[in-house]
Motif scaffolding. Structure first.
Motif, short mmCIF file in Angstrom:
data_model
loop_
_atom_site.label_atom_id
_atom_site.label_comp_id
_atom_site.label_asym_id
_atom_site.label_seq_id
_atom_site.Cartn_x
_atom_site.Cartn_y
_atom_site.Cartn_z
N ALA A 178 47.69 -8.64 68.11
CA ALA A 178 47.96 -7.83 66.92
C ALA A 178 47.98 -8.70 65.66
N MET A 179 48.49 -9.92 65.79
CA MET A 179 48.46 -10.85 64.65
C MET A 179 47.03 -11.22 64.28
N VAL A 180 46.23 -11.55 65.28
CA VAL A 180 44.84 -11.94 65.05
C VAL A 180 44.05 -10.77 64.48
N LEU A 181 44.36 -9.57 64.94
CA LEU A 181 43.65 -8.38 64.45
C LEU A 181 43.78 -8.24 62.94
N ASN A 182 44.98 -8.45 62.40
CA ASN A 182 45.18 -8.32 60.96
C ASN A 182 44.44 -9.38 60.16
N ALA A 183 44.13 -10.49 60.79
CA ALA A 183 43.36 -11.53 60.10
C ALA A 183 41.86 -11.29 60.19
N LEU A 184 41.40 -10.76 61.32
CA LEU A 184 39.96 -10.61 61.56
C LEU A 184 39.40 -9.28 61.06
N GLU A 185 40.17 -8.21 61.21
CA GLU A 185 39.64 -6.87 60.91
C GLU A 185 39.20 -6.70 59.46
N PRO A 186 39.97 -7.10 58.45
CA PRO A 186 39.51 -6.87 57.07
C PRO A 186 38.23 -7.62 56.72
N GLU A 187 37.99 -8.78 57.34
CA GLU A 187 36.72 -9.48 57.10
C GLU A 187 35.54 -8.61 57.52
N TRP A 188 35.67 -7.98 58.69
CA TRP A 188 34.56 -7.19 59.21
C TRP A 188 34.51 -5.79 58.62
N GLU A 189 35.65 -5.29 58.15
CA GLU A 189 35.62 -4.00 57.47
C GLU A 189 34.74 -4.05 56.22
N ALA A 190 34.64 -5.23 55.61
CA ALA A 190 33.79 -5.40 54.44
C ALA A 190 32.32 -5.52 54.82
N ARG A 191 32.02 -5.66 56.12
CA ARG A 191 30.66 -5.90 56.56
C ARG A 191 30.09 -4.80 57.45
N PHE A 192 30.94 -4.02 58.09
CA PHE A 192 30.47 -3.03 59.05
C PHE A 192 29.52 -2.03 58.40
N GLU A 193 28.64 -1.48 59.22
CA GLU A 193 27.67 -0.49 58.75
C GLU A 193 28.36 0.83 58.42
N PRO A 194 27.81 1.62 57.50
CA PRO A 194 28.53 2.79 56.98
C PRO A 194 28.74 3.92 57.97
N ARG A 195 27.85 4.06 58.96
CA ARG A 195 27.98 5.18 59.89
C ARG A 195 28.56 4.75 61.24
N SER A 196 29.48 3.79 61.19
CA SER A 196 30.27 3.39 62.34
C SER A 196 31.67 3.97 62.16
N TYR A 197 32.13 4.80 63.11
CA TYR A 197 33.39 5.53 62.90
C TYR A 197 34.46 5.27 63.96
N GLY A 198 34.12 4.62 65.05
CA GLY A 198 35.09 4.45 66.13
C GLY A 198 35.95 3.21 65.97
N PHE A 199 37.25 3.34 66.24
CA PHE A 199 38.19 2.22 66.24
C PHE A 199 38.21 1.48 64.91
N ARG A 200 38.15 2.23 63.82
CA ARG A 200 38.23 1.63 62.50
C ARG A 200 39.30 2.35 61.69
N PRO A 201 40.07 1.61 60.88
CA PRO A 201 41.13 2.26 60.10
C PRO A 201 40.57 3.28 59.13
N GLY A 202 41.21 4.46 59.09
CA GLY A 202 40.81 5.51 58.16
C GLY A 202 39.62 6.31 58.61
N ARG A 203 39.10 6.07 59.84
CA ARG A 203 37.93 6.79 60.33
C ARG A 203 38.22 7.34 61.72
N GLY A 204 37.50 8.38 62.11
CA GLY A 204 37.76 8.97 63.41
C GLY A 204 36.63 9.84 63.90
N CYS A 205 36.90 10.56 64.97
CA CYS A 205 35.90 11.41 65.61
C CYS A 205 35.34 12.46 64.66
N HIS A 206 36.21 13.06 63.85
CA HIS A 206 35.75 14.14 62.97
C HIS A 206 34.78 13.62 61.91
#
Length: 504
Positions: free
Chosen positions: A150-178
């Protein structure tokens, strides 16, 4: 049986007398200023996101090191795995959890001191049933590894949130199935929609087959890269036997969903998707290209022709191979929109006149009806109040998930099915009473305003089983293309969106 850490069991891996050890810096878990800790972690995540979006890798790495040393991050991480996560009472191979306040405080100090020196323990293999009757393997890490992840997640996730492709919705903050379903609807709706062929794809055991070397290469110089490598290779304990893990990341780990997204980053580009970067159509897909929409390891590619769909499938098969992944041929198919396909529990199909409808899939409805039948059967011998208290959360949750589709008729059918189940439950509970007596005791106009005369309820408390058809149909608002909760420029956007959807 799950073993709980006692207050005296102060995580003996932390040496007594060490700097910031339990004796030198006692912490009252209940006195921690949680809003302040959350603000600090959020601020660091935003700084990492901003630096990553700018391409300043040196600043990203420095901020990630700061996040990994942050006491606020350690506290939030421990709180997540010990209080918030649904599996907080499930122990790993050491039989320990962290449920008591003194143990949580000790765990905070321990993770801060061991984020770069701890040797991960193997995960415990457990199995949960899947919808198709098979079993899904899960790997349960020990509580210390969960906190560190959980500690590592908070360090790694925001780096990749700035890079992920726009139509990726699974397991990302603020996004979901709908969001994924709405994205498909926006692309395929209308008579003039040209992408009428769909590659409905599924990856075979994606979590279990990710290539470690390729994944670690993608992580680059991330400060906790060696720790992630150790988690990947920690192995599995099943029925007392140890098995090494040469590939894959165990489902059940806190950081595993993010690692899957990192492994699949670039799949849109591999499928031939291009976005316009200037003009009034900036951000839109080039008209002649396919559109790929992904939720974790499930994705669909909307194409102009069956030939283009086959070409996309071939490209992706080649792209997936060095990553250790491959299509599940039993679930991967190419269909026309007029035929329809199932995705994330919805059926998406174009009907006569060009109208596109998203409805609960037949398989999803059947699973829910079967679940209701099982629940009512297990409630035999209980009272009406227990029936109401058990069924209402299930009904509300299922209806809330499908309220964004064309679901009214299906809601009505489900309510009818449940009514007969409850009617038979009532008859079975009183075999010597008449049907008229049973109806009078359990069914009536319990709702104070609705004209529903035959609701099942409890006469003593006035509580009743709700109807799914009462749930209003509301079209989901698609998340903005590159929006992330870690983007400080979009604070107002996310505040408004959280109010609308009541996110935590």
């Amino acid at each position: 049986m799950t073993k709980t850490l006692e207050p005296k069991d102060k995580l003996d891996d932390v040496p007594k007398g060490a700097p910031n050890g339990p004796e030198d810096d006692p912490v009252d878990w209940h006195a921690i200023d949680w809003p302040a800790a959350e603000r600090e972690v959020k601020r660091l995540r935003q700084r990492i996101f901003t630096a990553s979006r700018k391409g300043d890798l040196k600043q990203v790495r420095n901020l990630q090191k700061l996040m990994l040393r942050s006491r606020s991050n350690a506290r939030i991480a421990v709180r997540r795995v010990a209080e918030n996560n649904a599996g907080r009472t499930t122990a790993g191979i050491d039989g320990k959890t962290a449920l008591l306040a003194p143990t949580k405080a000790a765990l905070v100090k321990w993770v801060q001191e061991n984020v770069n020196s701890w040797t991960p323990m193997p995960v415990k293999r457990v199995y949960i049933p899947k919808a198709n009757g098979r079993q899904r393997p899960l790997g349960i890490p020990v509580i210390r590894d969960r906190a560190l992840q959980a500690m590592v997640l908070n360090a790694l996730e925001p780096e990749w949130e700035a890079r992920f492709e726009p139509r990726s919705y699974g397991f990302r903050p603020g996004r979901g199935c709908h969001d994924a379903i709405e994205a498909i609807y926006q692309v395929a709706k209308g008579r003039r929609a040209h992408r009428r062929w769909v590659l409905d794809a599924d990856l075979a055991a994606a979590f279990d087959r990710i290539n470690h070397e390729r994944l670690l290469e993608a992580l680059g110089t991330f400060p906790a890269r060696s720790m992630i490598s150790a988690w990947l290779k920690a192995g599995v304990m099943e029925k007392g036997r140890f098995a090494p893990t040469a590939e894959g990341t165990p489902q059940g780990g806190v950081v595993s969903p993010l690692l899957l997204n990192i492994a699949l980053h670039g799949i849109e580009e591999a499928a031939g998707v291009r976005y316009r970067d200037h003009g009034v159509d900036a951000g839109k897909t080039v008209r002649s290209d396919p559109v790929l929409i992904r939720y974790a390891d499930d994705f669909v590619a909307l194409c102009h022709s069956v030939e283009q769909a086959q070409e996309v499938k071939g490209r992706l098969a080649t792209w997936l191979m060095p990553r250790g992944l491959a299509f599940n041929e039993d679930k991967t198919k190419i269909v026309c929109l007029e035929e329809g396909f199932d995705f994330l529990g919805f059926n998406i199909r174009r009907y006569k006149g060009g109208k596109l409808l998203t409805r609960p899939s037949q398989a999803a409805v059947k699973r829910f009806r079967d679940r209701l039948r099982t629940e009512v059967r297990t409630l035999r011998g209980t009272d009406a109040y227990t029936v109401v208290q058990t069924l209402n959360p299930i009904l509300r949750g299922w209806a809330a998930y499908y309220r964004t589709g064309v679901s009214k008729q299906i809601f009505n059918d489900v309510d009818d099915h449940l009514w007969w189940l409850l009617y038979r439950w009532a008859l079975r509970s009183h075999p010597k009473k008449s049907k008229k007596w049973v109806m009078k005791r359990y069914f009536g106009a319990f709702h104070p305003t609705r004209r529903a005369r035959w609701l099942f309820g409890d006469r003593y408390t006035g509580r009743y089983v709700v109807k799914t058809v009462w749930t209003p149909i509301v079209r989901h608002t698609l998340v903005q293309r590159d929006a992330s909760p870690d983007d400080p420029r979009l604070a107002d956007y996310w505040a408004q969106r959280r109010r609308k959807y009541q996110w935590s």
